[in-house]
Scaffold this motif. Sequence first.
Motif, PDB file in Angstrom:
ATOM      1  N   GLU A 169       0.833  -1.197   0.000  1.00 26.78           N
ATOM      2  CA  GLU A 169       0.000   0.000   0.000  1.00 26.78           C
ATOM      3  C   GLU A 169       0.873   1.255   0.000  1.00 26.78           C
ATOM      4  O   GLU A 169       2.053   1.213   0.346  1.00 26.78           O
ATOM      5  CB  GLU A 169      -0.914   0.007   1.233  1.00 26.78           C
ATOM      6  CG  GLU A 169      -1.870  -1.175   1.331  1.00 26.78           C
ATOM      7  CD  GLU A 169      -2.921  -1.148   0.242  1.00 26.78           C
ATOM      8  OE1 GLU A 169      -3.319  -0.039  -0.175  1.00 26.78           O
ATOM      9  OE2 GLU A 169      -3.333  -2.233  -0.203  1.00 26.78           O
ATOM     10  N   LYS A 170       0.269   2.375  -0.386  1.00 30.17           N
ATOM     11  CA  LYS A 170       0.984   3.640  -0.452  1.00 30.17           C
ATOM     12  C   LYS A 170       1.603   3.982   0.894  1.00 30.17           C
ATOM     13  O   LYS A 170       0.928   3.983   1.929  1.00 30.17           O
ATOM     14  CB  LYS A 170       0.027   4.755  -0.896  1.00 30.17           C
ATOM     15  CG  LYS A 170       0.692   6.081  -1.187  1.00 30.17           C
ATOM     16  CD  LYS A 170      -0.338   7.078  -1.692  1.00 30.17           C
ATOM     17  CE  LYS A 170       0.308   8.435  -1.989  1.00 30.17           C
ATOM     18  NZ  LYS A 170      -0.710   9.416  -2.453  1.00 30.17           N
ATOM     19  N   GLU A 171       2.891   4.290   0.908  1.00 31.94           N
ATOM     20  CA  GLU A 171       3.617   4.541   2.146  1.00 31.94           C
ATOM     21  C   GLU A 171       3.132   5.820   2.836  1.00 31.94           C
ATOM     22  O   GLU A 171       2.601   6.721   2.188  1.00 31.94           O
ATOM     23  CB  GLU A 171       5.126   4.646   1.848  1.00 31.94           C
ATOM     24  CG  GLU A 171       5.696   3.373   1.236  1.00 31.94           C
ATOM     25  CD  GLU A 171       7.058   3.579   0.582  1.00 31.94           C
ATOM     26  OE1 GLU A 171       7.552   4.728   0.602  1.00 31.94           O
ATOM     27  OE2 GLU A 171       7.619   2.608   0.047  1.00 31.94           O
TER      28      GLU A 171
ATOM     29  N   VAL B  22       8.054   7.921   5.972  1.00 25.83           N
ATOM     30  CA  VAL B  22       8.235   7.765   7.412  1.00 25.83           C
ATOM     31  C   VAL B  22       7.945   6.315   7.815  1.00 25.83           C
ATOM     32  O   VAL B  22       8.655   5.737   8.629  1.00 25.83           O
ATOM     33  CB  VAL B  22       7.324   8.734   8.194  1.00 25.83           C
ATOM     34  CG1 VAL B  22       7.552   8.574   9.699  1.00 25.83           C
ATOM     35  CG2 VAL B  22       7.576  10.175   7.780  1.00 25.83           C
ATOM     36  N   PHE B  23       6.898   5.726   7.224  1.00 26.93           N
ATOM     37  CA  PHE B  23       6.550   4.344   7.532  1.00 26.93           C
ATOM     38  C   PHE B  23       6.181   3.586   6.262  1.00 26.93           C
ATOM     39  O   PHE B  23       5.438   4.094   5.423  1.00 26.93           O
ATOM     40  CB  PHE B  23       5.340   4.271   8.473  1.00 26.93           C
ATOM     41  CG  PHE B  23       5.623   4.655   9.893  1.00 26.93           C
ATOM     42  CD1 PHE B  23       6.239   3.765  10.753  1.00 26.93           C
ATOM     43  CD2 PHE B  23       5.270   5.912  10.364  1.00 26.93           C
ATOM     44  CE1 PHE B  23       6.496   4.119  12.073  1.00 26.93           C
ATOM     45  CE2 PHE B  23       5.516   6.271  11.675  1.00 26.93           C
ATOM     46  CZ  PHE B  23       6.138   5.374  12.529  1.00 26.93           C
TER      47      PHE B  23
ATOM     48  N   ASP C 159      18.795   2.171   9.283  1.00 23.79           N
ATOM     49  CA  ASP C 159      17.596   1.688   9.967  1.00 23.79           C
ATOM     50  C   ASP C 159      16.438   2.675   9.852  1.00 23.79           C
ATOM     51  O   ASP C 159      15.528   2.675  10.681  1.00 23.79           O
ATOM     52  CB  ASP C 159      17.897   1.416  11.447  1.00 23.79           C
ATOM     53  CG  ASP C 159      18.309   2.670  12.210  1.00 23.79           C
ATOM     54  OD1 ASP C 159      18.677   3.673  11.550  1.00 23.79           O
ATOM     55  OD2 ASP C 159      18.266   2.661  13.459  1.00 23.79           O
ATOM     56  N   THR C 160      16.460   3.509   8.809  1.00 25.23           N
ATOM     57  CA  THR C 160      15.482   4.591   8.652  1.00 25.23           C
ATOM     58  C   THR C 160      14.046   4.104   8.714  1.00 25.23           C
ATOM     59  O   THR C 160      13.186   4.740   9.326  1.00 25.23           O
ATOM     60  CB  THR C 160      15.711   5.320   7.311  1.00 25.23           C
ATOM     61  OG1 THR C 160      17.056   5.813   7.281  1.00 25.23           O
ATOM     62  CG2 THR C 160      14.757   6.493   7.165  1.00 25.23           C
ATOM     63  N   TYR C 161      13.748   2.961   8.089  1.00 27.30           N
ATOM     64  CA  TYR C 161      12.368   2.481   7.987  1.00 27.30           C
ATOM     65  C   TYR C 161      12.168   1.173   8.745  1.00 27.30           C
ATOM     66  O   TYR C 161      11.282   0.379   8.406  1.00 27.30           O
ATOM     67  CB  TYR C 161      11.991   2.294   6.519  1.00 27.30           C
ATOM     68  CG  TYR C 161      12.383   3.453   5.634  1.00 27.30           C
ATOM     69  CD1 TYR C 161      11.796   4.704   5.796  1.00 27.30           C
ATOM     70  CD2 TYR C 161      13.365   3.316   4.651  1.00 27.30           C
ATOM     71  CE1 TYR C 161      12.156   5.784   5.007  1.00 27.30           C
ATOM     72  CE2 TYR C 161      13.735   4.394   3.851  1.00 27.30           C
ATOM     73  CZ  TYR C 161      13.132   5.620   4.038  1.00 27.30           C
ATOM     74  OH  TYR C 161      13.494   6.686   3.260  1.00 27.30           O
ATOM     75  N   GLU C 162      12.966   0.933   9.761  1.00 32.98           N
ATOM     76  CA  GLU C 162      12.917  -0.347  10.470  1.00 32.98           C
ATOM     77  C   GLU C 162      11.503  -0.683  10.937  1.00 32.98           C
ATOM     78  O   GLU C 162      10.775   0.158  11.450  1.00 32.98           O
ATOM     79  CB  GLU C 162      13.855  -0.315  11.676  1.00 32.98           C
ATOM     80  CG  GLU C 162      13.915  -1.633  12.430  1.00 32.98           C
ATOM     81  CD  GLU C 162      14.879  -1.621  13.603  1.00 32.98           C
ATOM     82  OE1 GLU C 162      15.079  -2.685  14.214  1.00 32.98           O
ATOM     83  OE2 GLU C 162      15.427  -0.542  13.899  1.00 32.98           O
TER      84      GLU C 162
ATOM     85  N   ASN D 263      -4.393   7.249   5.148  1.00 32.20           N
ATOM     86  CA  ASN D 263      -5.042   6.012   4.702  1.00 32.20           C
ATOM     87  C   ASN D 263      -6.422   6.344   4.149  1.00 32.20           C
ATOM     88  O   ASN D 263      -7.374   6.588   4.896  1.00 32.20           O
ATOM     89  CB  ASN D 263      -5.146   5.028   5.875  1.00 32.20           C
ATOM     90  CG  ASN D 263      -5.713   3.679   5.469  1.00 32.20           C
ATOM     91  OD1 ASN D 263      -6.180   3.501   4.344  1.00 32.20           O
ATOM     92  ND2 ASN D 263      -5.679   2.733   6.393  1.00 32.20           N
ATOM     93  N   GLU D 264      -6.552   6.346   2.845  1.00 34.97           N
ATOM     94  CA  GLU D 264      -7.794   6.762   2.195  1.00 34.97           C
ATOM     95  C   GLU D 264      -8.931   5.756   2.348  1.00 34.97           C
ATOM     96  O   GLU D 264     -10.077   6.057   2.007  1.00 34.97           O
ATOM     97  CB  GLU D 264      -7.528   7.032   0.707  1.00 34.97           C
ATOM     98  CG  GLU D 264      -6.549   8.177   0.473  1.00 34.97           C
ATOM     99  CD  GLU D 264      -6.241   8.402  -0.992  1.00 34.97           C
ATOM    100  OE1 GLU D 264      -6.765   7.632  -1.822  1.00 34.97           O
ATOM    101  OE2 GLU D 264      -5.480   9.338  -1.307  1.00 34.97           O
TER     102      GLU D 264
END
Length: 339
Positions: A125-127, A135-136, A250-253, A301-302
């Motif tokens: 899904e779109k981040e 960020v996630f 570890d930016t998106y851990e 989250n649409e």
Amino acid sequence: MIKQENERFQEFRDKHGGKKICILYGNCHMTAIRDILQSVPEFTKLYAIFPIKAIQDIKSTRYFQCEVFYKCDIFIHQSIQFNNRYGSEYASENIIKQLKPGCQVISVPNLYHLPMCFFPQYTEEKEFVWGGGTVFFRDMLLDFAYSRGYTLQQTLDLYTGNIRPNEVWGLINLDAMFNSFIQKIKIREEAWNIKIADYILKNYRSQQLFFDPNHPTPTLIKQISKGILNHMNVRFNQEHVDTFNDLRIDTYEMPICSVVREHFHMIFPQVTIRLTGSKVIQVPMDLKWYIKQYWSMEWQNEDLSFVKRASSYLHFIMYKVYNQYLKLKKQLEKNRKLR
């Protein structure tokens, strides 16, 4: 752009006269490998690494017309396949065709988007993004919990396996995902100079090898770097490489679910997440803070109702204000010590 890059390359060659010029082609993994190689004295005596752009930062295929791709002596690449996300023009094979005769080519593992078995909660899904960057990565468990109004404790139970709704875990076959992961590596590493499958099979239970499906940990980056040094017959101090600690990948851990840890008999600890990574609030991130910060971005989250998205956005604003408070508090404490 090409003229500027060529001038920069010429200046680099002049500065490092007598050394062989290397370039490392791939994503951010290659930047981490470059940092390790450049820290090895015996490597820097013989080689100089010209810093080219990471693949995700190359906005035009005209970049490959720069002189460095025709005049480098060593081409270390991440084995970018034709069906990559950027286009077939970015494939390693196309670049190798234009290298000068005699250029040494070294192919290293490309593990991007492969270890899904360790992060079954990851979705395409779109981040969630902010400030121009991710960020996630999307988390199926947290999206599910938030959409159904789970409390924080219920969500912790979902993540740790105390709650296992069939509509979530019933769709996941960890053994099949793991076998697919290893099989893909073994097939691809037939074309790699640096092998990695056996190392992963030997160590995935005792050491954390991946931060998320797209980023290996320093443990794996160091193993690949040592493989490159051995392949190039460069002497190095093993302890130096093993203790090299200036790697920020570890930016998106993502946390490893308890269900996954138990299934694969993983024994390494995982308490703090994203020591140097992306956060909404700059506080030590454990599983609770991971959940709360992730939920504060559900407004993107649409698929959610207006009320749930509005509630998420309110928390996001509160966290950003709190983050500014923490920064101000830290600055005041610093000023106080300087008096």
